[in-house]
Design a protein around this motif. Structure first.
Motif, PDB file in Angstrom:
ATOM      1  N   PHE A  60      26.385  -5.540  43.504  1.00  0.00           N
ATOM      2  CA  PHE A  60      26.886  -5.441  44.885  1.00  0.00           C
ATOM      3  C   PHE A  60      27.957  -4.364  44.976  1.00  0.00           C
ATOM      4  CE2 PHE A  60      25.903 -10.213  44.911  1.00  0.00           C
ATOM      5  CZ  PHE A  60      24.609  -9.996  45.368  1.00  0.00           C
ATOM      6  N   GLU A  61      28.822  -4.325  43.963  1.00  0.00           N
ATOM      7  CA  GLU A  61      29.916  -3.337  43.990  1.00  0.00           C
ATOM      8  C   GLU A  61      29.395  -1.916  43.888  1.00  0.00           C
ATOM      9  OE1 GLU A  61      33.487  -6.175  42.268  1.00  0.00           O
ATOM     10  OE2 GLU A  61      32.579  -4.736  40.903  1.00  0.00           O
ATOM     11  N   TYR A  62      28.172  -1.767  43.372  1.00  0.00           N
ATOM     12  CA  TYR A  62      27.576  -0.429  43.260  1.00  0.00           C
ATOM     13  C   TYR A  62      26.495  -0.193  44.330  1.00  0.00           C
ATOM     14  CZ  TYR A  62      30.130   0.926  39.110  1.00  0.00           C
ATOM     15  OH  TYR A  62      31.130   1.294  38.241  1.00  0.00           O
ATOM     16  N   GLY A  63      26.450  -1.033  45.369  1.00  0.00           N
ATOM     17  CA  GLY A  63      25.611  -0.679  46.519  1.00  0.00           C
ATOM     18  C   GLY A  63      24.524  -1.644  46.926  1.00  0.00           C
ATOM     19  N   LEU A 173      27.233   5.287  42.978  1.00  0.00           N
ATOM     20  CA  LEU A 173      28.270   5.300  44.008  1.00  0.00           C
ATOM     21  C   LEU A 173      29.600   4.968  43.358  1.00  0.00           C
ATOM     22  CD1 LEU A 173      26.422   3.201  46.735  1.00  0.00           C
ATOM     23  CD2 LEU A 173      26.643   5.694  46.649  1.00  0.00           C
ATOM     24  N   ALA A 174      30.689   5.354  44.011  1.00  0.00           N
ATOM     25  CA  ALA A 174      31.998   4.918  43.518  1.00  0.00           C
ATOM     26  C   ALA A 174      32.043   3.395  43.654  1.00  0.00           C
ATOM     27  CB  ALA A 174      33.097   5.549  44.350  1.00  0.00           C
ATOM     28  N   ARG A 175      32.545   2.722  42.629  1.00  0.00           N
ATOM     29  CA  ARG A 175      32.573   1.255  42.634  1.00  0.00           C
ATOM     30  C   ARG A 175      33.447   0.753  43.782  1.00  0.00           C
ATOM     31  NH1 ARG A 175      33.502  -2.466  37.322  1.00  0.00           N
ATOM     32  NH2 ARG A 175      32.997  -4.422  38.328  1.00  0.00           N
ATOM     33  N   GLU A 176      32.936  -0.234  44.516  1.00  0.00           N
ATOM     34  CA  GLU A 176      33.694  -0.810  45.629  1.00  0.00           C
ATOM     35  C   GLU A 176      34.069  -2.242  45.241  1.00  0.00           C
ATOM     36  OE1 GLU A 176      32.747  -1.550  50.221  1.00  0.00           O
ATOM     37  OE2 GLU A 176      31.656   0.141  49.379  1.00  0.00           O
ATOM     38  N   PRO A 177      35.237  -2.437  44.579  1.00  0.00           N
ATOM     39  CA  PRO A 177      35.569  -3.778  44.090  1.00  0.00           C
ATOM     40  C   PRO A 177      35.573  -4.795  45.218  1.00  0.00           C
ATOM     41  CG  PRO A 177      37.108  -2.148  43.238  1.00  0.00           C
ATOM     42  CD  PRO A 177      36.282  -1.460  44.291  1.00  0.00           C
ATOM     43  N   GLY A 178      34.984  -5.957  44.970  1.00  0.00           N
ATOM     44  CA  GLY A 178      34.982  -7.033  45.964  1.00  0.00           C
ATOM     45  C   GLY A 178      33.850  -6.946  46.968  1.00  0.00           C
ATOM     46  N   ARG A 179      33.074  -5.845  46.956  1.00  0.00           N
ATOM     47  CA  ARG A 179      31.940  -5.747  47.891  1.00  0.00           C
ATOM     48  C   ARG A 179      30.952  -6.885  47.576  1.00  0.00           C
ATOM     49  NH1 ARG A 179      26.894  -3.618  48.303  1.00  0.00           N
ATOM     50  NH2 ARG A 179      26.291  -2.764  50.328  1.00  0.00           N
TER      51      ARG A 179
END
Ligand code: FAD
Length: 333
Positions: A60-63, A173-179
């Motif tokens: 999830f954090e990667y998209g 993708l840039a990691r989106e922590p908590g996504r």
């Protein structure tokens, strides 16, 4: 014309190795996100393994929006039969329009087995992905005819449209922590007695050398080194600066090094920070595997060698004389 209106979404097979999603799968989530956004569909991952459910968070954090999970002891080790049955069941139930795999040994094996069983088409070793503007069809491109042209392959008559994609040609993708996203747990009736293959033992290759696909620096040698003795200079330079050893196909075919060192169209695609191309002519089939390196330094005695067209720094001269000087210089630096 077949009706594919039930088939929706872009999927990525999330390969797991040593308890982690492998880098190429994260790269494919990046590429898949772009495809899914262009087609305004969801991006899903498929995780198969034992104790893999927690890895969905990383996807999830990667998209990924959704992750389908087949988590059971029977999937502890990769086996074509068990993984194929999970993927086939998932495809049949949820009907993806596009399904991507990393072109790893597992991805290539699984994708071809799934493609044969469904049946559907499979574009192997893809290096570019896009969608056709008016139809939304997947455009999977790969080098063909000895790397002289890029062939764009479409799968019009079957679903899902499938491709294996080379490592390191797409960007995560840039990691989106908590996504966050949705985990969908799936299972199929599968007994050990139904499976024809057993994993008896896993023997890991032991090497102290740096792996070529993970290296920041690669020292690659070609036929210009003259023979196995000359090629030892490549090993010595690589060892001196903590680099991995790369090679042209002609060197591999001559038996100077093993195939896993081969860079290029029929070898590995690499993107190190620094790539030394020593005694390598610069044939297109080699260039396609290393042209995205951060800094390319070529040594060749022929000033007209093609490698000088794609390097940042070039040294015209005899590699057998220059490389020992480099080794000494790096040792004393
Ligand atoms: P050569 O072409 O023989 O070049 C040697 C170079 O060394 C020359 O430029 C020469 O000037 C230089 N030289 C000679 N002596 C010295 C010296 N003393 N000091 C410095 N320089 C010196 N190739 C790959 O590498 N990877 C692939 O994945 C790959 N896939 C292929 C797939 C297909 C379908 C085909 C048809 C070919 C493929 N090839 C691949 C082969 C490719 O076309 C070339 O034949 C190969 O890359 C050439 O290897 P080379 O540069 O080591 O040798």
């Amino acid at each position: 014309m077949s009706d594919f209106s039930d088939y929706k979404g872009t999927w990525v097979f999330l390969e797991v190795k040593d308890g982690e999603i492998v880098p190429v799968s994260l790269e494919l989530l990046g590429a898949g996100r772009q495809l899914a956004d262009k087609r305004t569909t969801q991006l899903a991952g498929v995780l198969v393994g034992h104790n893999v459910t927690p890895l969905a968070k990383k996807a999830f954090e990667y998209g990924a929006d959704v992750v389908y999970v087949y988590d059971a002891p029977i999937y502890r080790h990769y086996r074509t039969e068990t993984y194929m049955r999970a993927i086939l069941a998932c495809v049949e139930k949820h009907k993806p329009e596009i399904l991507l795999y990393g072109a790893t040994s597992t991805g290539k094996d699984l994708a071809s087995a799934v493609a044969t069983d469904l049946p559907t088409g499979l574009t192997a070793d893809t290096t570019q992905l896009d969608v056709e503007a008016d139809t939304g069809l997947l455009l999977a491109s790969r080098p063909a005819f000895g790397g002289n042209i890029m062939a764009t392959i479409l799968c019009k008559k079957y679903r899902p449209q499938m491709a294996t994609v080379r490592a390191k040609v797409m960007k995560p993708l840039a990691r989106e922590p908590g996504r966050a996203g949705t985990v969908i747990e799936e299972s199929i009736p599968l007994e050990e007695a139904d499976i024809r293959t057993k994993v008896l033992e896993i023997v890991r290759a032991t090497t102290h050398r740096v792996r070529i696909d993970e290296a920041d620096i690669i020292v690659a040698g070609g036929k210009g080194l003259g023979g196995p003795a000359g090629f030892q200079l490549i090993h010595r330079l690589a060892e001196t600066i903590g680099a991995a050893v790369g090679a042209s196909r002609d060197v591999v075919e001559a038996g100077w090094v093993e195939h896993h060192h081969q860079v290029g169209q029929t070898g590995v695609t690499v993107t190190p920070k620094i790539y030394f191309a020593i005694g390598i002519s610069g044939a297109i089939q080699h260039i396609v595997g290393m042209q995205n390196s951060g800094l390319i330094i070529a040594i060749n005695k022929d000033p007209n060698a093609a490698i000088f067209q794609c390097c940042h720094y070039g040294i015209v001269g005899d590699a057998l004389a220059i490389v020992p000087l480099l080794i000494e210089a790096f040792k004393t630096a």
